[in-house]
Design an enzyme around this catalytic site. Structure first.
Site, PDB file in Angstrom:
ATOM      1  N   LYS A 253       0.951  -1.227   0.048  1.00 26.74           N
ATOM      2  CA  LYS A 253       0.084   0.101   0.069  1.00 26.74           C
ATOM      3  C   LYS A 253       0.951   1.111   0.093  1.00 26.74           C
ATOM      4  O   LYS A 253       1.839   1.376   0.990  1.00 26.74           O
ATOM      5  CB  LYS A 253      -0.888  -0.089   1.204  1.00 26.74           C
ATOM      6  N   ASP A 258      -2.618  10.371   3.346  1.00 27.07           N
ATOM      7  CA  ASP A 258      -3.919  10.026   3.648  1.00 27.07           C
ATOM      8  C   ASP A 258      -4.679  11.149   4.524  1.00 27.07           C
ATOM      9  O   ASP A 258      -4.629  10.961   5.790  1.00 27.07           O
ATOM     10  CB  ASP A 258      -3.953   8.625   4.452  1.00 27.07           C
ATOM     11  N   LYS A 265     -10.200  13.013   8.131  1.00 22.93           N
ATOM     12  CA  LYS A 265      -9.625  12.714   9.367  1.00 22.93           C
ATOM     13  C   LYS A 265      -9.367  13.904  10.356  1.00 22.93           C
ATOM     14  O   LYS A 265      -9.160  14.984   9.927  1.00 22.93           O
ATOM     15  CB  LYS A 265      -8.132  12.161   9.153  1.00 22.93           C
ATOM     16  N   GLU A 337      -9.304   3.722   2.150  1.00 21.96           N
ATOM     17  CA  GLU A 337      -8.797   4.123   0.850  1.00 21.96           C
ATOM     18  C   GLU A 337      -7.825   2.759   0.529  1.00 21.96           C
ATOM     19  O   GLU A 337      -7.652   2.411  -0.763  1.00 21.96           O
ATOM     20  CB  GLU A 337      -8.223   5.386   0.546  1.00 21.96           C
ATOM     21  N   ARG A 339      -7.699  -0.254   1.010  1.00 21.18           N
ATOM     22  CA  ARG A 339      -8.345  -1.611   0.420  1.00 21.18           C
ATOM     23  C   ARG A 339      -8.634  -1.249  -0.850  1.00 21.18           C
ATOM     24  O   ARG A 339      -8.553  -2.335  -1.720  1.00 21.18           O
ATOM     25  CB  ARG A 339      -9.297  -2.055   1.707  1.00 21.18           C
TER      26      ARG A 339
HETATM   27  N1  BES Z   1      -4.089   4.647   6.951  1.00 17.82           N
HETATM   28  C1  BES Z   1      -5.147   4.398   8.061  1.00 17.82           C
HETATM   29  C2  BES Z   1      -4.981   3.386   8.776  1.00 17.82           C
HETATM   30  C3  BES Z   1      -3.800   3.808   9.985  1.00 17.82           C
HETATM   31  C4  BES Z   1      -4.444   4.342  11.201  1.00 17.82           C
HETATM   32  C5  BES Z   1      -2.321   3.540   9.806  1.00 17.82           C
HETATM   33  C6  BES Z   1      -3.375   4.668  12.023  1.00 17.82           C
HETATM   34  C7  BES Z   1      -1.658   3.941  10.740  1.00 17.82           C
HETATM   35  C8  BES Z   1      -2.079   4.541  11.987  1.00 17.82           C
HETATM   36  C9  BES Z   1      -6.230   3.719   6.997  1.00 17.82           C
HETATM   37  O1  BES Z   1      -6.389   4.268   5.669  1.00 17.82           O
HETATM   38  C10 BES Z   1      -7.675   4.272   7.649  1.00 17.82           C
HETATM   39  O2  BES Z   1      -7.805   5.330   7.710  1.00 17.82           O
HETATM   40  N2  BES Z   1      -8.268   3.334   8.128  1.00 17.82           N
HETATM   41  C11 BES Z   1      -9.630   3.746   8.658  1.00 17.82           C
HETATM   42  C12 BES Z   1     -10.587   2.563   8.240  1.00 17.82           C
HETATM   43  C13 BES Z   1     -12.064   2.887   8.667  1.00 17.82           C
HETATM   44  C14 BES Z   1     -12.406   4.195   7.874  1.00 17.82           C
HETATM   45  C15 BES Z   1     -12.867   1.741   8.518  1.00 17.82           C
HETATM   46  C16 BES Z   1      -9.628   3.598  10.116  1.00 17.82           C
HETATM   47  O3  BES Z   1      -8.628   2.719  10.667  1.00 17.82           O
HETATM   48  O4  BES Z   1      -9.874   4.327  10.851  1.00 17.82           O
HETATM   49 ZN    ZN Z   2      -4.619   4.845   4.902  1.00 19.08          ZN
HETATM   50 MN    MN Z   3      -7.425   6.083   5.657  1.00 16.17          MN
END
Ligand code: BES
Ligand code: ZN
Ligand code: MN
Length: 485
Positions: A253, A258, A265, A337, A339
């Protein structure tokens, strides 16, 4: 930073020796103590030297010692032959990090005679990573890589391979530590091109046109809110020329930043999201390392690069996207995103029918909730593959743990409108539902997903490494690919 063999006739700014748990000292430490008139034994008698594993004591040395100072590290083992790979890496890291605390020219590390070649390699790799860190942009640096590090009782081969491993981890860390205004899909792809040139590897970079032609519409959707369009990098290493030799696909990935997209976020969660390309950077570091070590295996690294931004053109909640595989996705949250990007990249990877696919992704905050900040989550469809990688991680002293992939999770990623939804129904088991989504794109390939959201990036420093990018899983994957035979 030069890596060289140590030499008895050179005087070093700092000499690193180890101290075991028992009263007996190593021959090198005894010799040094004599040379400086018993200063060290007096310091030890006064309780001024710690024997605890990985504890350090810095002792200034008198003229007569030859060297400027002594750094003593508790090794936890009396006999250097007993020091395992994980410990050797840790000792090297602690030494490298301590030594780089102030400017030094020539330093030497001596763990004693009898260290295994594998441990010696890990020691060298650790020392290199110990000197690296996240402070890439300070006008007045606070870390100083020594001009040279010399190693005693390390073979020329271990010196060379340890340097390759250490520098490959640093390639990964550097890319992860670079901010989003420096590393975006095109500039990451350029970094990959440099690695390809350095290692004489075949590389393909798919830009927007090719991604359109290939119907990588999921990758394009994630990137459509950014001024930096997506890229897919394919980096191939052939170290096994036999016509029937299997190929392993590594998929990373590479979300270079992000923001969450329209599912924006909050600022504190967004701050470190330059690290969201750590999976891709890990793949790049691993392929570099394998190529320079000339490991007899065939590996193709696929890096899915996109920036997830908020804009009038951003992909929306409720959008339905047709992935390269033909399966459709309904977007429930634009912050899920990774996935969506991987859906297309995995499809490209499995098309080539590799023997196994391993993907690395900073995929879910839920994995941090489940396993904490230091342990990567393992999820997949093949027990043997998962165990082999877990074993490699254990051997290297990296932390991984399996999460269950029960079939009842499948329903949670089904959409009422499209084939799949990009977030699980309900918030529980978020790391697993993310993996279940990925599973829909791997067909019948043997596959393992490694969620490195926790271990890829650290909030705070330790004795072994700076805060920021860690290079987690580079050593595990290199070891796994080396030991497959
Ligand atoms: N890149 C993030 C996951 C992440 C979180 C990596 C903290 C490193 C530290 C990923 O893209 C994300 O935002 N995932 C969401 C998924 C949710 C919306 C289902 C998450 O984990 O909140
Ligand atoms: Zn991410
Ligand atoms: Mn994300």
């Amino acid at each position: 930073m030069k890596i060289t063999p140590a030499d008895d006739n050179t005087t070093y700014d700092c000499l690193v020796l180890t101290i075991g748990p028992d009263d007996d000292w190593s021959p090198a430490l005894e010799r040094l103590d004599k040379q400086c008139g018993g200063v060290l034994s007096r310091a030890a008698a006064a309780g001024g030297i710690s024997r605890k594993p990985a504890d350090t004591t810095l002792v200034p040395l008198p003229e007569s010692a030859g060297h400027g100072s002594l750094l003593l590290i508790g090794s936890g083992e009396q006999d250097p032959a007993e020091i395992d790979v994980a410990t050797a890496f840790q000792l090297g890291s602690v030494a490298g990090r301590t030594l780089s605390g102030r400017p030094r020219k020539h330093v030497a590390i001596d763990l004693g005679a009898g260290l295994s070649d594998e441990a010696a390699e890990a020691l060298v790799a650790g020392a290199i990573t110990g000197t690296g860190g996240q402070a890439l942009y300070q006008s007045e640096p606070k870390r100083f890589a020594p001009e040279s590090i010399a190693f005693a009782h390390v073979s020329a081969a271990a010196l060379r391979s340890g340097q390759t491993v250490g520098e490959s981890i640093e390639v990964t860390r550097r890319l992860v530590n670079e901010p989003g205004n420096v590393i975006y899909p095109a500039s990451f792809a350029e970094a990959a091109r440099k690695v390809a040139e350095e290692c004489d590897l075949e590389i393909e970079v798919w830009g927007e046109d090719r991604l359109q032609q290939e119907r990588c519409l999921a990758m394009l959707a994630v990137g459509q809110g950014s001024v930096h369009p997506p890229r897919l990098v394919k980096l191939s290493y052939r170290g096994d020329e036999r016509s029937d030799a299997p190929t392993i696909a590594l998929v990373g990935k590479g979300v270079t930043f992000d923001s969450g997209g329209l599912s924006l976020k909050p600022s504190p969660s967004m701050l470190d999201m330059k690290m969201d390309m750590a999976g891709a950077a890990t793949v790049l570091g691993v392929v570099r390392c394998l190529a320079l070590l000339k490991i007899p295996c065939n590996v193709v690294g696929y890096m899915g690069l996109a920036e997830n931004m908020i804009d009038g053109r951003s992909y929306r909640l409720g959008d339905v996207i047709k992935t390269r595989s033909g399966k459709t996705i309904e977007i429930h949250n634009t912050d899920a995103e990774g996935r969506v990007v991987l859906a297309d990249v995995l499809d490209v990877a499995v098309e080539a029918k590799p023997q196994a696919v391993v993907d690395l992704a900073t995929l879910t905050g839920a994995c941090l909730v489940a396993l904490g900040t230091r342990t990567a989550g393992l999820m997949g469809n093949d027990q043997a593959l998962q165990q082999a990688i877990q074993q490699a991680a254990d051997q290297q002293g990296e932390y991984v743990w399996p999460l269950p992939m029960h079939s009842f999770f499948d329903e949670q990623v089904r959409s009422k409108v499209a084939d799949l939804r990009n977030v699980g129904e309900g918030r529980w088991g978020g790391a697993i539902t993310a993996a279940k989504f990925l599973e829909a794109f791997v067909g019948d390939s043997k596959w393992l997903h490694i969620d490195i959201a926790g271990p890829a990036f650290a909030d705070s420093a330790t004795a072994e490494r700076d805060a920021g990018a860690t290079g987690a899983m580079v050593r595990t994957l290199v070891h796994w690919l080396r030991s497959r035979g």
